[in-house]
Motif scaffolding. Sequence first.
Motif, PDB file in Angstrom:
ATOM      1  N   ILE A  79      45.728  61.951   1.174  1.00  0.00           N
ATOM      2  CA  ILE A  79      46.109  60.541   1.127  1.00  0.00           C
ATOM      3  C   ILE A  79      47.142  60.400   0.024  1.00  0.00           C
ATOM      4  CG2 ILE A  79      45.378  58.162   0.717  1.00  0.00           C
ATOM      5  CD1 ILE A  79      42.576  58.956   1.678  1.00  0.00           C
ATOM      6  N   LEU A  80      48.308  59.863   0.366  1.00  0.00           N
ATOM      7  CA  LEU A  80      49.342  59.617  -0.635  1.00  0.00           C
ATOM      8  C   LEU A  80      49.163  58.218  -1.206  1.00  0.00           C
ATOM      9  CD1 LEU A  80      52.493  61.109   1.111  1.00  0.00           C
ATOM     10  CD2 LEU A  80      51.122  62.129  -0.707  1.00  0.00           C
ATOM     11  N   ILE A  81      49.374  58.112  -2.515  1.00  0.00           N
ATOM     12  CA  ILE A  81      49.294  56.823  -3.205  1.00  0.00           C
ATOM     13  C   ILE A  81      50.647  56.579  -3.839  1.00  0.00           C
ATOM     14  CG2 ILE A  81      48.188  55.498  -5.032  1.00  0.00           C
ATOM     15  CD1 ILE A  81      45.784  57.349  -4.774  1.00  0.00           C
ATOM     16  N   THR A  82      51.225  55.396  -3.586  1.00  0.00           N
ATOM     17  CA  THR A  82      52.546  55.145  -4.118  1.00  0.00           C
ATOM     18  C   THR A  82      52.868  53.668  -4.221  1.00  0.00           C
ATOM     19  OG1 THR A  82      54.877  55.723  -3.869  1.00  0.00           O
ATOM     20  CG2 THR A  82      53.652  55.223  -1.874  1.00  0.00           C
ATOM     21  N   ALA A  83      53.824  53.376  -5.055  1.00  0.00           N
ATOM     22  CA  ALA A  83      54.335  52.007  -5.170  1.00  0.00           C
ATOM     23  C   ALA A  83      55.469  51.792  -4.169  1.00  0.00           C
ATOM     24  CB  ALA A  83      54.834  51.752  -6.587  1.00  0.00           C
ATOM     25  N   ARG A  84      55.887  52.841  -3.506  1.00  0.00           N
ATOM     26  CA  ARG A  84      57.011  52.760  -2.569  1.00  0.00           C
ATOM     27  C   ARG A  84      56.510  52.331  -1.193  1.00  0.00           C
ATOM     28  NH1 ARG A  84      60.773  57.845  -3.590  1.00  0.00           N
ATOM     29  NH2 ARG A  84      62.226  56.423  -2.647  1.00  0.00           N
ATOM     30  N   SER A  85      56.927  51.155  -0.786  1.00  0.00           N
ATOM     31  CA  SER A  85      56.381  50.621   0.464  1.00  0.00           C
ATOM     32  C   SER A  85      57.421  50.446   1.569  1.00  0.00           C
ATOM     33  CB  SER A  85      55.705  49.277   0.201  1.00  0.00           C
ATOM     34  OG  SER A  85      56.647  48.342  -0.298  1.00  0.00           O
ATOM     35  N   GLN A  86      58.603  50.948   1.379  1.00  0.00           N
ATOM     36  CA  GLN A  86      59.608  50.845   2.423  1.00  0.00           C
ATOM     37  C   GLN A  86      59.196  51.714   3.610  1.00  0.00           C
ATOM     38  OE1 GLN A  86      62.198  48.758   2.290  1.00  0.00           O
ATOM     39  NE2 GLN A  86      61.412  48.087   0.315  1.00  0.00           N
ATOM     40  N   GLU A  87      59.549  51.290   4.789  1.00  0.00           N
ATOM     41  CA  GLU A  87      59.169  52.011   5.997  1.00  0.00           C
ATOM     42  C   GLU A  87      59.615  53.475   5.950  1.00  0.00           C
ATOM     43  OE1 GLU A  87      60.294  51.720  10.646  1.00  0.00           O
ATOM     44  OE2 GLU A  87      59.667  49.845   9.685  1.00  0.00           O
ATOM     45  N   GLY A  88      60.815  53.734   5.450  1.00  0.00           N
ATOM     46  CA  GLY A  88      61.314  55.098   5.357  1.00  0.00           C
ATOM     47  C   GLY A  88      60.475  55.958   4.429  1.00  0.00           C
ATOM     48  N   ASP A  89      59.965  55.355   3.348  1.00  0.00           N
ATOM     49  CA  ASP A  89      59.119  56.096   2.413  1.00  0.00           C
ATOM     50  C   ASP A  89      57.808  56.497   3.071  1.00  0.00           C
ATOM     51  OD1 ASP A  89      60.997  55.798   0.365  1.00  0.00           O
ATOM     52  OD2 ASP A  89      60.156  53.875  -0.231  1.00  0.00           O
ATOM     53  N   VAL A  90      57.252  55.586   3.852  1.00  0.00           N
ATOM     54  CA  VAL A  90      56.011  55.878   4.573  1.00  0.00           C
ATOM     55  C   VAL A  90      56.254  57.020   5.563  1.00  0.00           C
ATOM     56  CG1 VAL A  90      54.279  54.940   6.152  1.00  0.00           C
ATOM     57  CG2 VAL A  90      55.129  53.527   4.271  1.00  0.00           C
ATOM     58  N   GLU A  91      57.374  56.962   6.267  1.00  0.00           N
ATOM     59  CA  GLU A  91      57.709  58.027   7.216  1.00  0.00           C
ATOM     60  C   GLU A  91      57.847  59.376   6.518  1.00  0.00           C
ATOM     61  OE1 GLU A  91      61.222  56.773   9.286  1.00  0.00           O
ATOM     62  OE2 GLU A  91      60.174  55.127  10.281  1.00  0.00           O
ATOM     63  N   LEU A  92      58.462  59.384   5.325  1.00  0.00           N
ATOM     64  CA  LEU A  92      58.581  60.637   4.565  1.00  0.00           C
ATOM     65  C   LEU A  92      57.210  61.200   4.220  1.00  0.00           C
ATOM     66  CD1 LEU A  92      61.486  59.934   2.035  1.00  0.00           C
ATOM     67  CD2 LEU A  92      61.473  61.585   3.914  1.00  0.00           C
ATOM     68  N   GLY A  93      56.293  60.328   3.858  1.00  0.00           N
ATOM     69  CA  GLY A  93      54.935  60.760   3.529  1.00  0.00           C
ATOM     70  C   GLY A  93      54.240  61.407   4.710  1.00  0.00           C
ATOM     71  N   PHE A  94      54.329  60.766   5.855  1.00  0.00           N
ATOM     72  CA  PHE A  94      53.696  61.338   7.047  1.00  0.00           C
ATOM     73  C   PHE A  94      54.416  62.610   7.497  1.00  0.00           C
ATOM     74  CE2 PHE A  94      51.949  56.936   7.728  1.00  0.00           C
ATOM     75  CZ  PHE A  94      50.642  57.296   7.477  1.00  0.00           C
ATOM     76  N   ALA A  95      55.736  62.648   7.342  1.00  0.00           N
ATOM     77  CA  ALA A  95      56.496  63.843   7.705  1.00  0.00           C
ATOM     78  C   ALA A  95      56.113  65.032   6.817  1.00  0.00           C
ATOM     79  CB  ALA A  95      57.995  63.574   7.612  1.00  0.00           C
ATOM     80  N   ALA A  96      55.711  64.748   5.585  1.00  0.00           N
ATOM     81  CA  ALA A  96      55.286  65.817   4.671  1.00  0.00           C
ATOM     82  C   ALA A  96      53.894  66.331   5.014  1.00  0.00           C
ATOM     83  CB  ALA A  96      55.313  65.316   3.228  1.00  0.00           C
ATOM     84  N   GLY A  97      53.186  65.603   5.885  1.00  0.00           N
ATOM     85  CA  GLY A  97      51.862  66.051   6.316  1.00  0.00           C
ATOM     86  C   GLY A  97      50.708  65.192   5.851  1.00  0.00           C
ATOM     87  N   ALA A  98      51.000  64.045   5.242  1.00  0.00           N
ATOM     88  CA  ALA A  98      49.920  63.174   4.776  1.00  0.00           C
ATOM     89  C   ALA A  98      49.118  62.628   5.949  1.00  0.00           C
ATOM     90  CB  ALA A  98      50.490  62.017   3.958  1.00  0.00           C
ATOM     91  N   ASP A  99      47.831  62.414   5.709  1.00  0.00           N
ATOM     92  CA  ASP A  99      46.949  61.838   6.718  1.00  0.00           C
ATOM     93  C   ASP A  99      46.870  60.322   6.600  1.00  0.00           C
ATOM     94  OD1 ASP A  99      45.746  64.296   7.990  1.00  0.00           O
ATOM     95  OD2 ASP A  99      45.328  64.674   5.879  1.00  0.00           O
ATOM     96  N   ASP A 100      47.101  59.806   5.399  1.00  0.00           N
ATOM     97  CA  ASP A 100      47.045  58.365   5.169  1.00  0.00           C
ATOM     98  C   ASP A 100      47.930  58.046   3.976  1.00  0.00           C
ATOM     99  OD1 ASP A 100      46.350  55.699   5.477  1.00  0.00           O
ATOM    100  OD2 ASP A 100      44.243  55.959   4.946  1.00  0.00           O
ATOM    101  N   TYR A 101      48.160  56.755   3.760  1.00  0.00           N
ATOM    102  CA  TYR A 101      49.119  56.301   2.770  1.00  0.00           C
ATOM    103  C   TYR A 101      48.583  55.005   2.194  1.00  0.00           C
ATOM    104  CZ  TYR A 101      54.106  56.194   1.393  1.00  0.00           C
ATOM    105  OH  TYR A 101      55.291  56.240   0.721  1.00  0.00           O
ATOM    106  N   ILE A 102      48.379  54.944   0.881  1.00  0.00           N
ATOM    107  CA  ILE A 102      47.917  53.727   0.214  1.00  0.00           C
ATOM    108  C   ILE A 102      49.023  53.238  -0.706  1.00  0.00           C
ATOM    109  CG2 ILE A 102      46.220  52.724  -1.363  1.00  0.00           C
ATOM    110  CD1 ILE A 102      44.225  54.818  -0.405  1.00  0.00           C
ATOM    111  N   ILE A 103      49.365  51.975  -0.565  1.00  0.00           N
ATOM    112  CA  ILE A 103      50.453  51.397  -1.350  1.00  0.00           C
ATOM    113  C   ILE A 103      49.900  50.622  -2.540  1.00  0.00           C
ATOM    114  CG2 ILE A 103      52.401  49.788  -1.282  1.00  0.00           C
ATOM    115  CD1 ILE A 103      52.597  50.544   1.756  1.00  0.00           C
TER     116      ILE A 103
END
Length: 124
Positions: A79-103
């Motif tokens: 699970i990635l945790i970040t202050a970056r909430s732009q759609e492109g940032d979320v896509e980068l997280g999932f492209a890196a292999g993350a299963d989930d993303y918490i903003i």
Amino acid sequence: MARVLIADDDADIRDLVAFKLVQSGHQVTAVEDGMAALRVVREQPLDLLLLDIRMPGMSGLDVCREVRAADETASLPVILITARSQEGDVELGFAAGADDYIIKPFSPRELSSRVTAMLTRVDR
């Protein structure tokens, strides 16, 4: 009880996440950067990783990619945790292999719910 690694360079966030997860009955290891996170991943059996994206040295995205590239950790939930909430940032997280993303900012209850859902999904 799950074995969870938290990697975040912000001590307040790291402490909050660790406190909430320990309170939920999990065993927590907390580190402040990506290199330390990768060392722990290689040395300890874990059930879940919570990685801040922006850390000095090695980012959470880099750690996630390394975890996915190694056969012994490829299926470890991230699970990635970040202050970056732009759609492109979320896509980068999932492209890196993350299963989930918490903003950030997030509620401790949301964090706990997502961790529980992830651990239930992977059928520890």
